[in-house]
Design an enzyme around this catalytic site. Structure first.
Site, PDB file in Angstrom:
ATOM      1  N   ARG A 136      -9.614  -0.063   7.363  1.00  6.76           N
ATOM      2  CA  ARG A 136     -10.506   0.873   7.032  1.00  6.76           C
ATOM      3  C   ARG A 136     -11.335   2.103   7.989  1.00  6.76           C
ATOM      4  NH1 ARG A 136     -14.110  -0.706   2.060  1.00  6.76           N
ATOM      5  NH2 ARG A 136     -14.549   1.401   1.342  1.00  6.76           N
ATOM      6  N   CYS A 137     -10.091   2.598   8.570  1.00  6.78           N
ATOM      7  CA  CYS A 137     -10.215   3.478   9.370  1.00  6.78           C
ATOM      8  C   CYS A 137      -8.970   4.256   9.607  1.00  6.78           C
ATOM      9  CB  CYS A 137     -10.788   3.099  10.704  1.00  6.78           C
ATOM     10  SG  CYS A 137      -9.523   3.033  11.819  1.00  6.78           S
TER      11      CYS A 137
ATOM     12  N   GLU B 209     -13.167   5.529   3.919  1.00  5.71           N
ATOM     13  CA  GLU B 209     -13.008   4.909   5.239  1.00  5.71           C
ATOM     14  C   GLU B 209     -14.200   5.120   6.224  1.00  5.71           C
ATOM     15  OE1 GLU B 209      -9.795   6.707   7.333  1.00  5.71           O
ATOM     16  OE2 GLU B 209      -8.579   5.028   6.759  1.00  5.71           O
TER      17      GLU B 209
ATOM     18  N   GLN C 144       1.011  -1.129   0.006  1.00  4.21           N
ATOM     19  CA  GLN C 144       0.094  -0.045  -0.008  1.00  4.21           C
ATOM     20  C   GLN C 144       0.812   1.363   0.035  1.00  4.21           C
ATOM     21  OE1 GLN C 144      -3.469  -1.768   3.139  1.00  4.21           O
ATOM     22  NE2 GLN C 144      -3.758   0.196   2.470  1.00  4.21           N
TER      23      GLN C 144
END
Ligand code: PCD
Ligand SMILES: [Cu+]
Length: 806
Positions: free
Chosen positions: A384-385, A760, A237
């Protein structure tokens, strides 16, 4: 000059720029199975690596015997910590300033830890050889409960740093203690709480979970000894960060390392960190002179790569008797596993957990986080945050509900009463953030109206009466959430990863015929960057999005950037893209003015061209300008049409949203059916509404997973109980409800196009919303809080504990 040129609106639509629901260009290859993932990469003579992993959560490694494995035909090498030690690669730095074993060095600290790396001619031989490596373990007492970490009889996990009184984030008070991080005013907050007429308290646990991307982690490392160049394809990533870290660790000059992230099958934070598999593959390629591939299987991914959450948040919230919040106090016990490998900016050992005052104007607040070592896998990534924002949002949105119960007040009303008002932005929170923009009341009212909130409450009351009369066994729950996100790390002055400042970048090259290629420092893992970044450029440069190629993920060609996580691509790289586009336009203006024989200031931008002010029929299109830029000698202007922009954002962006979930619970089976889910997101200027909707659907489904069953659970001796998809809940279309999406649009005042992140948000807001709905269903029976995940068994148990099965 063309008198017949189409009207503005038509020319503008042809660009497919900002705000267009443009179809995802990457889906052409994905839907045909033509994606190029790491495991698709083939190299001549490629070898395969596989790990021997620890079956124990805590044990001394007395010996490793690889003789039988090495005797197996096709086995090329077996690496252990002893082989890595001369290269100083048996340990590696973590993103959180700790260090981590690459291969077991004397002991193992979690089940599934990497002990030895077998390299063979194919992956089947490698897997067979793994079985033949004999490891002699001596079991040690296991620590799984972070609240027992500092008891006198607690086993000491990290013998390597047991005597260090100072860690990467300040003083340590025990060998199993990592750091204490404090924010806000403790004394003032405690005073407010002591005097407040109403105080609600709760222990809110956000359980350990895992992003579980469809594609597991993996890489192919190839050391070319002839030209000294190391190429690594991997599920990264943050490819540039990997290159820099690889250079620092290996001593190979950075220009001789090429990191390539090909297509990635979902990242969700899982692919931010650096794993032993990468290091071992690189070493194995250097040792053998051949390319080495390593691909995790599902169990390895769930057991050993970065987990998420595992925060025990003890909270106190104080209010006046009419529901004005006066103070918030939080103490968090953060279970970090065996190594502190969280992916958080250096100054924030608990990420942005200090956004836990949420959407509310809370005058006094205090937060303390204690990081603790346990015998579990390391990590602590986002999932996802951005940086613990999910934990913070879950905490405050549960605390609001608990307070509403204490006050006997409607939770929607309590929220509205305490929202930061529109006129308070930029808003300075008690825990140190500057919220850039927001309009919470408008979003909230829109949401309540859309679902007919009062009607829902009436229906719920009727259902409750029917339940009490014995006419139904189903309870109805209404979950509310208003979340505030913080994404786009992020000012280099206070955000870095391992010292690397968190800016991002875009480089554009316009070709003579007026099409273009743009490269960014970020990397899509499914978000659709090739689609959306071209849209930003289309609007900025007047070149149709369809004529712009977006490329990411190859460090030999892309400008340096910090990568994609924490919904930072739009706020940071998206801003760089817009600004690079503006540089192109500035040069184009000079060229156009020259071609039109007027002064620079006498031409003005018109969708896809520069026209003479007051004479719109005299113009030069971007296509004509691009051609001239290369082929016409223009005095004082160098040939070519390129631009690069490195963007250091002045602040983060603060997306927000109002979510409402309605579900029915069968108290006898614990089954839940989500009847309705309404999600209003405000991510500022919307680039692609269709992609945003897709992002919201995906994020809500991951939220459903986490809230309703997904968990990395350990038994008391540290066995991972949920290491396969038989036990680890991954929702399918069957469990996934229908979502209604909606929006308001409050631009970010500091972002060049006003965009905030969105990827997110649905997870940040979704988890508390599902959880609040479950809790709300039982509110009438005296329940204030029940822990996630709300699987059928736990819900059944809640109903049973409340005496509903009599
Ligand atoms: N306003 C706006 C915003 C946004 N957008 C879009 O949307 C998307 C997203 O974005 P953002 O928010 O910015 O984000 P990014 O950075 O790009 O990405 C990231 C994220 O993303 C999400 N999503 C997704 N999807 C997919 N498909 N896959 C994946 O993997 C994923 N992941 C997840 C996560 S998790 Mo972390 O890592 O945990 O921190 S973070 C994250 C992109 O495409 C863009 O462009 C638009 O349109 N508009
Ligand atoms: Cu996060």
């Amino acid at each position: 000059m063309n008198e017949m040129s189409p009207p503005k609106s038509e020319r503008s639509a042809a660009l497919k720029g900002l705000g267009t629901a443009r179809k995802r260009v990457e889906d052409v290859r994905f839907t045909q199975g033509k994606g190029n993932y790491v495991d698709d990469i083939q190299q001549p003579g490629m070898l395969f690596g596989d790990f021997v992993r620890s079956p124990y959560a805590h044990a001394r490694v007395k010996s490793i015997n690889a003789e039988a494995a090495l005797a197996l035909p096709g086995v090329v090498a077996v690496l252990t910590a002893k082989d890595l030690e001369p290269l100083s690669l048996h340990w590696m730095p973590t993103l959180a300033g700790d260090k981590q074993m690459v291969l077991a060095d004397g002991k193992v600290l979690f089940q599934g830890q990497e002990v030895a790396f077998v390299v063979a001619e194919d992956r089947y031989i490698a897997a067979d050889a793994v079985e033949l490596v004999e490891v002699d373990y001596e079991e040690l007492p296991v620590l799984v409960d972070p609240f027992k970490a500092e008891l006198p009889d607690a086993p000491i996990l990290r013998e390597d740093i047991a005597d260090d009184l100072e860690g990467a984030h300040g003083p340590r008070r025990h060998p199993n203690h990592i750091f204490t991080w404090e924010q806000g005013d403790k004394a003032a907050t405690e005073a407010v709480i002591a005097e407040a007429p109403v105080v609600a308290e709760e222990m809110v646990y956000y359980h350990r979970t895992h992003p579980c991307p469809l594609e597991t982690c993996g890489c192919v490392a190839s050391m070319d000894k002839v030209n000294g160049k190391l190429t690594v394809w991997g599920t990264f990533q943050a490819p540039h960060v990997v290159r820099t870290v690889a250079s620092l660790l290996s001593g190979i000059a950075e220009h001789n390392i090429r990191i390539i992230s090909p297509d990635i099958g979902g990242g969700f934070g899982n692919k931010v960190g650096v794993y032993p598999g990468y290091v071992c593959s690189i070493v194995a390629s250097i040792v053998t002179g051949k390319p080495v591939k390593w691909i995790e299987d599902r169990m390895e991914n769930l057991m050993s790569t970065a987990f998420a959450r595992d925060y025990w948040m003890k909270g106190k919230i104080a209010a006046t008797s009419d529901g004005r919040i006066t103070g918030l106090w939080c103490h968090t016990t953060a279970d970090h596993g065996a190594f502190d490998a969280c992916a958080d900016p250096t100054k924030f050992p608990a990420g942005f957990m200090n956004i836990c005052t949420g959407s509310y104007d809370i005058p006094t607040a205090y937060l303390a986080v204690d990081g603790i070592y346990t015998n579990k896998a390391p990590g602590g990534v986002a999932y996802r945050c951005s940086f613990r924002v999910t934990e913070a949002a879950y905490f405050i949105e549960r605390m609001i509900e608990v307070l509403a119960i204490k006050l006997g007040m409607d939770a929607a009303e309590l929220r509205a009463k305490n929202f930061i008002r529109k006129d308070q932005f930029p808003y300075h929170s008690a825990l140190g953030w500057e919220y850039d923009s927001g309009d919470y009341h408008t979003a909230w009212d829109k949401a309540l109206k859309a679902v007919d909130y009062d009607g829902l409450r009436r229906e719920q009351a009727e259902r409750l009466e029917a339940f009490k009369r014995g006419e139904t066994r189903k309870l109805m729950g209404i979950g509310l959430t208003h979340f505030t996100e913080i994404v786009g790390a992020g000012p280099v002055k206070n955000c870095d990863i391992l010292g690397m400042g968190m800016f991002d970048s875009c480089e554009i090259r316009i070709h003579p015929t007026g099409s273009a290629i743009a490269r960014l420092g970020t990397i899509s893992q499914g978000q659709g960057h090739a689609t959306t970044f071209a849209q930003i450029l289309a609007t900025e440069t007047g070149i149709p999005a369809d004529d712009i190629t977006i490329e990411e993920g190859d460090t030999d060609t892309a400008p340096y950037g910090l990568g994609t996580y924490g919904s930072r691509s739009t706020p940071v790289a998206g801003a760089a893209t817009a600004l690079a586009g503006r540089k192109i336009r500035a040069k184009a203006q000079m060229i156009a003015a020259y071609l039109l024989e007027v002064h620079d200031n006498d031409v003005e931008w018109d969708v896809d061209r520069f026209a003479v002010k007051g004479a719109p029929e005299r113009f030069k299109t971007m296509k004509e300008i691009a051609y001239a830029a290369y082929n016409q000698a223009i005095p004082g202007v160098e040939p070519g049409l390129e631009a690069v922009s490195y963007y250091d954002p002045p602040n983060m962006t603060y997306p927000f949203g109002a979510y409402i979930c309605v579900l029915d619970i069968d108290v006898d089976t614990g089954e839940t059916v989500v009847r309705q889910f309404y999600a209003l997101d405000d991510c500022g200027t919307r680039i692609n509404p269709m992609i945003i909707e897709g992002q919201v659907h995906g994020g809500l489904t991951e939220a459903l997973a986490i809230a309703m069953g997904q968990e990395i659970a350990y038994d008391e001796i540290g066995n991972v109980k949920t290491a396969t998809l038989m036990d680890f809940f991954l929702p399918t279309a069957w469990e996934t409800p229908h979502y209604t999406t909606d929006y308001t649009e409050t631009p970010s005042p500091h972002h060049p196009i006003g965009a905030k992140g969105v990827g997110e948000s649905p997870n940040v807001g979704g988890v508390p919303c599902f959880s609040n709905a479950v809790n709300d269903a039982f509110r009438a029976f005296g329940l204030t809080h029940t822990q996630m995940p709300h699987d059928h068994w736990r819900i059944w148990k809640t109903a049973n504990d409340l005496g509903l099965h009599a």
